[in-house]
Scaffold this motif. Structure first.
Motif, short mmCIF file in Angstrom:
data_model
loop_
_atom_site.label_atom_id
_atom_site.label_comp_id
_atom_site.label_asym_id
_atom_site.label_seq_id
_atom_site.Cartn_x
_atom_site.Cartn_y
_atom_site.Cartn_z
N ARG A 130 0.83 -1.21 0.00
CA ARG A 130 0.00 0.00 0.00
C ARG A 130 0.87 1.26 0.00
O ARG A 130 0.53 2.26 -0.65
N ALA A 131 1.97 1.22 0.73
CA ALA A 131 2.86 2.38 0.78
C ALA A 131 3.42 2.68 -0.60
O ALA A 131 3.48 3.84 -1.03
N VAL A 132 3.85 1.63 -1.31
CA VAL A 132 4.36 1.82 -2.67
C VAL A 132 3.26 2.35 -3.58
O VAL A 132 3.46 3.31 -4.36
N GLN A 133 2.09 1.74 -3.50
CA GLN A 133 0.98 2.15 -4.36
C GLN A 133 0.56 3.59 -4.11
O GLN A 133 0.28 4.35 -5.05
N ASP A 134 0.53 3.99 -2.84
CA ASP A 134 0.13 5.35 -2.51
C ASP A 134 1.14 6.36 -3.06
O ASP A 134 0.75 7.41 -3.59
N LEU A 136 3.10 5.91 -5.70
CA LEU A 136 2.96 5.91 -7.16
C LEU A 136 1.72 6.70 -7.60
O LEU A 136 1.79 7.51 -8.53
N ARG A 137 0.60 6.46 -6.93
CA ARG A 137 -0.65 7.10 -7.33
C ARG A 137 -0.71 8.57 -6.94
O ARG A 137 -0.94 9.44 -7.78
N SER A 138 -0.51 8.85 -5.66
CA SER A 138 -0.69 10.21 -5.15
C SER A 138 0.56 11.07 -5.26
O SER A 138 0.46 12.30 -5.34
N GLY A 139 1.73 10.44 -5.23
CA GLY A 139 2.96 11.20 -5.30
C GLY A 139 3.49 11.41 -6.71
O GLY A 139 4.16 12.40 -6.99
N TYR A 140 3.15 10.49 -7.62
CA TYR A 140 3.74 10.55 -8.96
C TYR A 140 2.72 10.48 -10.09
O TYR A 140 3.09 10.42 -11.25
N GLY A 141 1.45 10.48 -9.74
CA GLY A 141 0.42 10.60 -10.77
C GLY A 141 0.07 9.35 -11.54
O GLY A 141 -0.54 9.44 -12.61
N TYR A 142 0.43 8.18 -11.02
CA TYR A 142 0.05 6.93 -11.70
C TYR A 142 -1.39 6.59 -11.29
O TYR A 142 -1.65 5.77 -10.41
N SER A 143 -2.35 7.24 -11.97
CA SER A 143 -3.75 7.12 -11.58
C SER A 143 -4.33 5.73 -11.80
O SER A 143 -5.39 5.40 -11.23
N ALA A 158 3.42 0.21 -13.40
CA ALA A 158 3.70 1.57 -12.95
C ALA A 158 5.07 1.67 -12.30
O ALA A 158 5.82 2.63 -12.54
N LEU A 159 5.42 0.69 -11.47
CA LEU A 159 6.71 0.73 -10.80
C LEU A 159 7.86 0.62 -11.80
O LEU A 159 8.88 1.32 -11.67
N ARG A 160 7.70 -0.22 -12.80
CA ARG A 160 8.75 -0.34 -13.82
C ARG A 160 8.92 0.97 -14.59
O ARG A 160 10.05 1.38 -14.91
N ASP A 161 7.81 1.64 -14.87
CA ASP A 161 7.91 2.93 -15.55
C ASP A 161 8.60 3.95 -14.65
O ASP A 161 9.46 4.72 -15.12
N PHE A 162 8.24 3.96 -13.37
CA PHE A 162 8.89 4.85 -12.40
C PHE A 162 10.40 4.59 -12.37
O PHE A 162 11.21 5.52 -12.41
N GLN A 163 10.79 3.33 -12.30
CA GLN A 163 12.21 2.98 -12.25
C GLN A 163 12.93 3.41 -13.52
O GLN A 163 14.04 3.94 -13.47
#
Length: 342
Positions: A130-134, A136-143, A158-163
């Motif tokens: 949940r911490a990772v998802q939050d 990604l979604r709220s901190g980096y715009g991965y809606s 989403a995480l792979r794109d972030f990386q």
């Protein structure tokens, strides 16, 4: 996010170096230098050199506090996840620190972050997910990411794109470096928005960026140019101006600089490069030094010191970490104004 002075904390097998003199170290800088009961770091941490973490404590709020709260829940603590570091979170942090043999001070510095972090990957289901998802979604715009604690294909994508965007190993696994980039978000390479802001600073005739630094490639103009290009900025270290480390200049600081330039002219003498105190906000990409304000040199105490400091604070800098010749808890700011953002 409201924050205490950021801390550049050693996560290698070396011991933390003592606080050295210089610009920009906050009065609570040592609070993140927690002692650990472990004699040697884990193998994963031994591979690291220096990571800068945001230190959190009672009174702070924001996305990183949400991450902290989820991780504390994952570790078995009972508390609300509301993004506010209140008494409940403080108690949970202290209980966690006590259980892990850390210094029990309620301050979430580098050692506490490292103890909280767990590696998560596709197939996992937990509050750590949940911490990772939050983030990604709220901190980096991965809606497309749902904060449900289930590490499925959407979270993996989403995480792979972030990386990929941050130059990390693209494996879909949230390990130490990925957690660090998520938590300090701030410490990831610039997004297009931040890059555009840096480019506007380069083009702003009211902002003169110094071209001199004891750090090779670490002068203010190069720091901003690197940020505009989506690269991390070259930084110095307290013991070595050319220590080979980088940091991302934070948007809050860049926005503050641009805001001041709307009605003033300023000459920036230092951003991330040079030799400052060990835990300087310069090394977290949060601070700038001003050498000339509206054409008046700040090389000695004068009224421009007051005007520049007031302008920094009006532009969002942390008053407790904004120093000049007349407001200087740490010393060494008679010849410039130091401003640091959260």
């Amino acid at each position: 996010m409201k924050r205490v002075p950021s801390l550049a904390l050693l996560t290698s097998t070396l011991l933390l170096t003592p606080l050295l003199g210089g610009c920009g170290a906050g009065p609570n800088a040592n609070s993140g230098a927690e002692s650990s009961a472990q004699a040697t770091p884990s193998a994963a941490l031994a591979a690291q050199s220096v990571l800068s973490w945001q230190a959190l404590r009672l009174g702070d709020s924001g996305r990183d506090v949400v991450t902290l709260q989820y991780l504390l829940r994952h570790a078995g603590q009972t508390l609300s996840v509301d993004g506010s570091f209140g008494s409940g979170t403080d108690s949970a942090v202290r209980a966690f620190q006590r259980a892990r043999g850390l210094s029990v001070d309620g301050v979430v510095g580098g050692n506490t972050w490292k103890a909280l972090i767990v590696t998560v990957r596709q197939g996992d289901s937990s509050n750590a997910v949940r911490a990772v998802q939050d983030q990604l979604r709220s901190g980096y715009g991965y809606s497309s990411v749902t904060v449900d604690g289930v590490f499925g294909s959407g979270t993996n994508t989403a995480l792979r794109d972030f990386q990929s965007r941050r130059g990390l190993s693209v494996d879909g696994v949230a390990g130490l470096n990925t957690w660090h980039a998520l938590v300090t978000g701030s410490s990831a390479p610039a997004s297009g928005t931040t890059a555009s802001l840096a480019q506007s600073i380069l083009n702003n005739s009211r902002i003169t960026l110094g071209t001199s630094s004891s750090t090779s490639g670490g002068n203010p103009r190069q720091n901003i140019a690197d940020t505009a290009a989506g690269r991390a900025a070259t930084r110095g270290c307290a013991s070595d101006a050319n220590c080979g480390l980088t940091v991302t200049l934070k948007r809050s600081m860049l926005q503050g600089m641009a805001t001041m330039a709307a009605q003033n002219s300023l000459y920036i003498t230092s951003l991330a490069g040079g030799v400052h105190s060990t835990y300087s906000d310069h090394y977290a990409g949060l601070a700038l030094d001003i050498g000339i304000w509206n054409g008046v040199s700040l090389g000695s105490p004068n009224s421009a010191h007051t005007a520049a400091r007031n302008a920094c604070i009006a532009a969002g800098s942390d008053p407790s970490q904004t120093f000049n010749a007349y407001n200087d808890s740490s010393g060494g700011h008679d010849n410039h104004v130091h401003c640091a953002w959260n």
